[in-house]
Each structure stands twice: as C-alpha cells, then as structure tokens.
Design an enzyme around this catalytic site. Sequence first.
Site, PDB file in Angstrom:
ATOM      1  N   GLN A 103      -5.461 -12.479 -12.580  1.00 44.86           N
ATOM      2  CA  GLN A 103      -5.331 -11.289 -13.413  1.00 44.86           C
ATOM      3  C   GLN A 103      -3.908 -11.051 -13.891  1.00 44.86           C
ATOM      4  OE1 GLN A 103      -6.837  -8.819 -10.087  1.00 44.86           O
ATOM      5  NE2 GLN A 103      -5.411  -7.264 -10.814  1.00 44.86           N
ATOM      6  N   GLN A 147     -10.125  -0.526 -15.842  1.00 43.98           N
ATOM      7  CA  GLN A 147     -10.626  -1.408 -14.777  1.00 43.98           C
ATOM      8  C   GLN A 147     -11.864  -0.788 -14.115  1.00 43.98           C
ATOM      9  OE1 GLN A 147      -8.015  -3.383 -11.772  1.00 43.98           O
ATOM     10  NE2 GLN A 147      -8.666  -1.751 -10.422  1.00 43.98           N
ATOM     11  N   SER A 149       2.392   3.755  -7.687  1.00 47.76           N
ATOM     12  CA  SER A 149       2.060   2.366  -8.001  1.00 47.76           C
ATOM     13  C   SER A 149       2.967   1.455  -7.185  1.00 47.76           C
ATOM     14  CB  SER A 149       2.295   2.118  -9.494  1.00 47.76           C
ATOM     15  OG  SER A 149       2.341   0.740  -9.754  1.00 47.76           O
ATOM     16  N   SER A 150       2.418   0.342  -6.758  1.00 49.55           N
ATOM     17  CA  SER A 150       3.217  -0.617  -5.987  1.00 49.55           C
ATOM     18  C   SER A 150       4.427  -1.079  -6.797  1.00 49.55           C
ATOM     19  CB  SER A 150       2.361  -1.826  -5.619  1.00 49.55           C
ATOM     20  OG  SER A 150       1.173  -1.397  -4.993  1.00 49.55           O
ATOM     21  N   ARG A 151       4.247  -1.158  -8.107  1.00 48.09           N
ATOM     22  CA  ARG A 151       5.336  -1.662  -8.962  1.00 48.09           C
ATOM     23  C   ARG A 151       6.495  -0.665  -9.106  1.00 48.09           C
ATOM     24  NH1 ARG A 151       0.704  -3.771 -11.732  1.00 48.09           N
ATOM     25  NH2 ARG A 151       0.809  -6.019 -12.054  1.00 48.09           N
ATOM     26  N   LEU A 170       0.814  -1.222   0.000  1.00 50.22           N
ATOM     27  CA  LEU A 170       0.000   0.000   0.000  1.00 50.22           C
ATOM     28  C   LEU A 170       0.849   1.274   0.000  1.00 50.22           C
ATOM     29  CD1 LEU A 170      -2.851  -0.996   2.511  1.00 50.22           C
ATOM     30  CD2 LEU A 170      -2.664  -1.455   0.057  1.00 50.22           C
ATOM     31  N   HIS A 171       0.349   2.279  -0.701  1.00 48.10           N
ATOM     32  CA  HIS A 171       1.024   3.577  -0.778  1.00 48.10           C
ATOM     33  C   HIS A 171      -0.021   4.672  -0.608  1.00 48.10           C
ATOM     34  CE1 HIS A 171      -0.652   3.550  -4.790  1.00 48.10           C
ATOM     35  NE2 HIS A 171       0.026   2.445  -5.097  1.00 48.10           N
ATOM     36  N   HIS A 213      -3.493   4.216  -2.250  1.00 51.30           N
ATOM     37  CA  HIS A 213      -4.432   3.359  -1.509  1.00 51.30           C
ATOM     38  C   HIS A 213      -4.971   4.101  -0.286  1.00 51.30           C
ATOM     39  CE1 HIS A 213      -1.674   0.283  -3.437  1.00 51.30           C
ATOM     40  NE2 HIS A 213      -2.846  -0.166  -3.831  1.00 51.30           N
TER      41      HIS A 213
HETATM   42  P1  AMP Z   1      -3.922  -2.370  -6.597  1.00 54.80           P
HETATM   43  O1  AMP Z   1      -3.452  -2.666  -5.216  1.00 54.80           O
HETATM   44  O2  AMP Z   1      -2.872  -1.905  -7.538  1.00 54.80           O
HETATM   45  O3  AMP Z   1      -4.801  -3.459  -7.169  1.00 54.80           O
HETATM   46  O4  AMP Z   1      -4.884  -1.116  -6.456  1.00 54.80           O
HETATM   47  C1  AMP Z   1      -5.950  -1.103  -5.553  1.00 54.80           C
HETATM   48  C2  AMP Z   1      -6.766   0.127  -5.807  1.00 54.80           C
HETATM   49  O5  AMP Z   1      -5.949   1.286  -5.627  1.00 54.80           O
HETATM   50  C3  AMP Z   1      -7.311   0.212  -7.240  1.00 54.80           C
HETATM   51  O6  AMP Z   1      -8.637   0.712  -7.192  1.00 54.80           O
HETATM   52  C4  AMP Z   1      -6.369   1.176  -7.903  1.00 54.80           C
HETATM   53  O7  AMP Z   1      -6.939   1.864  -8.995  1.00 54.80           O
HETATM   54  C5  AMP Z   1      -6.070   2.119  -6.765  1.00 54.80           C
HETATM   55  N1  AMP Z   1      -4.826   2.846  -6.979  1.00 54.80           N
HETATM   56  C6  AMP Z   1      -3.613   2.347  -7.320  1.00 54.80           C
HETATM   57  N2  AMP Z   1      -2.714   3.336  -7.478  1.00 54.80           N
HETATM   58  C7  AMP Z   1      -3.368   4.496  -7.237  1.00 54.80           C
HETATM   59  C8  AMP Z   1      -2.989   5.882  -7.249  1.00 54.80           C
HETATM   60  N3  AMP Z   1      -1.748   6.257  -7.546  1.00 54.80           N
HETATM   61  N4  AMP Z   1      -3.931   6.795  -6.946  1.00 54.80           N
HETATM   62  C9  AMP Z   1      -5.208   6.424  -6.645  1.00 54.80           C
HETATM   63  N5  AMP Z   1      -5.618   5.140  -6.620  1.00 54.80           N
HETATM   64  C10 AMP Z   1      -4.718   4.192  -6.911  1.00 54.80           C
END
Ligand code: AMP
Length: 265
Positions: A46, A137, A169-171, A18-19, A22
Amino acid sequence: MNLKLNRPVAFVPTMGSLHAGHKSLIEIAKELENEVVVSIFVNPLQFENPEDFTNYPKSISSDTQLAETSGATFVWVPTFEEIYPNNPEIISAGEIGKLFEGVHRFGHFDGVLTVVKRLFDLVQPKFAVFGEKDFQQLFLIKEMVARLDLPVTIISAPTIRETSGLAMSSRNSRLSNSELANASEIYSALGAATSGKSISQARELLLQKAQKISELILDYAEVIDEDTFDIATESTVKPRAIIAGWINGVRLIDNMAMTNPESAK
Ligand code: AMP
C-alpha cells in the site's frame, strides 16, 4: 497457518507505532469480544513511495505493551511470507479506489484491500474495527465486505485528536513543533467547512482555509457524499469534508462529518 484463538474474535489491524487512536479502536474491540487480536504489519503493497515505507516508524515492544494494556489478548506481528506466501490474490478497489487518495497514491487501495482480505482470511474475525480517520479506506473495506459477502462486521471508530485538533497519526512523529502547529490548521479548515451556509459555500471555505495553511502542499479538499463518495450536491444528506496533503514530506489526511445546511433549516 493456523492462529490459535478463542472464538469469536474482534480484530484491529494496524501498521504499528500505536497511539491513542489505535488504543481507542482496541477498547471498542474489547467491548465487542473478549478475544481481541491486534495485528502489526507494515504492508509494502500500500506504499507507492519506497521512502515512506522505509521511514515508517517502528516500535514493536512499546506497541505490544500499549495493545495489551488496552485489552488485546493476542498481538500478532506476521512476517511478509505469512501474509504473502506466493502469489497474493490482489483485490481491486475499483473506481472509487482511484479517487482522492487513489489519485496521488496509485494502487494504494488495491494494496489495502489485498492485505485486509488476507488478514481476514487468517484471523477470521467476527468484528473488525477501523478508524474514520481513513474514511475512504473504511468506505472501501465496507464495500469489499459487502461485495465478497465476507462473514465479518465492520465497526467504524471516531477519530482521536490531539488537543490542537490534529488527528493522531503515526506519521506525526516526523513533524517538528512548528510543523505540528501548521498541521493542526487542517482541523480548523474542516471546521470552517461545517460553518458553510450551503454545500458550495462549505466547499469554498474549506478550500480557502486549506490553501492558506503554511507549508501544506494540498492534494485535495472536497465535500463528498459519505454514502457514495460522489462529490456532494446541495441535496446530499450526509456530506463530509475531506482533506489531504503533505507537510515536509509527511502525509496528512483528515475528514469531518457535516450537516447539510439545507436539511438543518
Ligand atoms: P494504521 O496503523 O495507520 O494503518 O491505522 C490502523 C487503524 O487505526 C486504522 O483503522 C486507522 O483508521 C485507525 N486510526 C489511525 N489513526 C487514528 C485516529 N487518530 N483515530 C482513530 N483511529 C485511527
């Protein structure tokens, strides 16, 4: 399986690591309901690339802490068996699921919708919050909820960015400093699109900028109609620039809302 929750629930599904992006979703959920469930589940369905799945960053204890300090009342880390007990009901993302992200990530959105539907069945949230960062998505989840008439309201949350403009982004944790600097040019490319004097010029500017980003292997850079996901035309009311590609094996995806230059005149 029965989750013991005070209802109504606002729900934030995640894959962990998480960042601040999230965190903002959890804070939005907290404004909607007191009971906020955050799930952490890296969904194998996925990932079209086993290496990306294996390398997906994991940090459950710091994630739990961040989720709780942001307002989560229940951090749920389900097992694979809880989510997929026997034969999971596979949800198809249809034709739009095969475009853009779906071209290069075959079956990706069927996997996303399948897990989201299953999570909704288990959590039964009143609200579920998703980021605009993953715009296709978000579109497909809204479309699934309408099509299956699910009793949940989807809330979209704005993209949270680094000061460089790079979407969090987590990546991103897998990129070096110089790769991060190159990745932040994606934001500039999207910005260039918004300065176009027409949709076709916006598309051209976006593509030109995107193709010049060092190290970026571009998958697509396009201007779409955000209501339909069709390619935008000069009369599209809500155009959106979308882009995705790879830097050193790390997938980067971003988008930006635009004003149609024609309607702004
Ligand atoms: P993930 O953990 O990547 O599957 O993302 C979980 C949720 O967080 C999804 O609804 C993503 O669209 C959202 N999310 C990921 N990165 C961001 C970001 N930088 N800003 C806002 N929402 C995000």
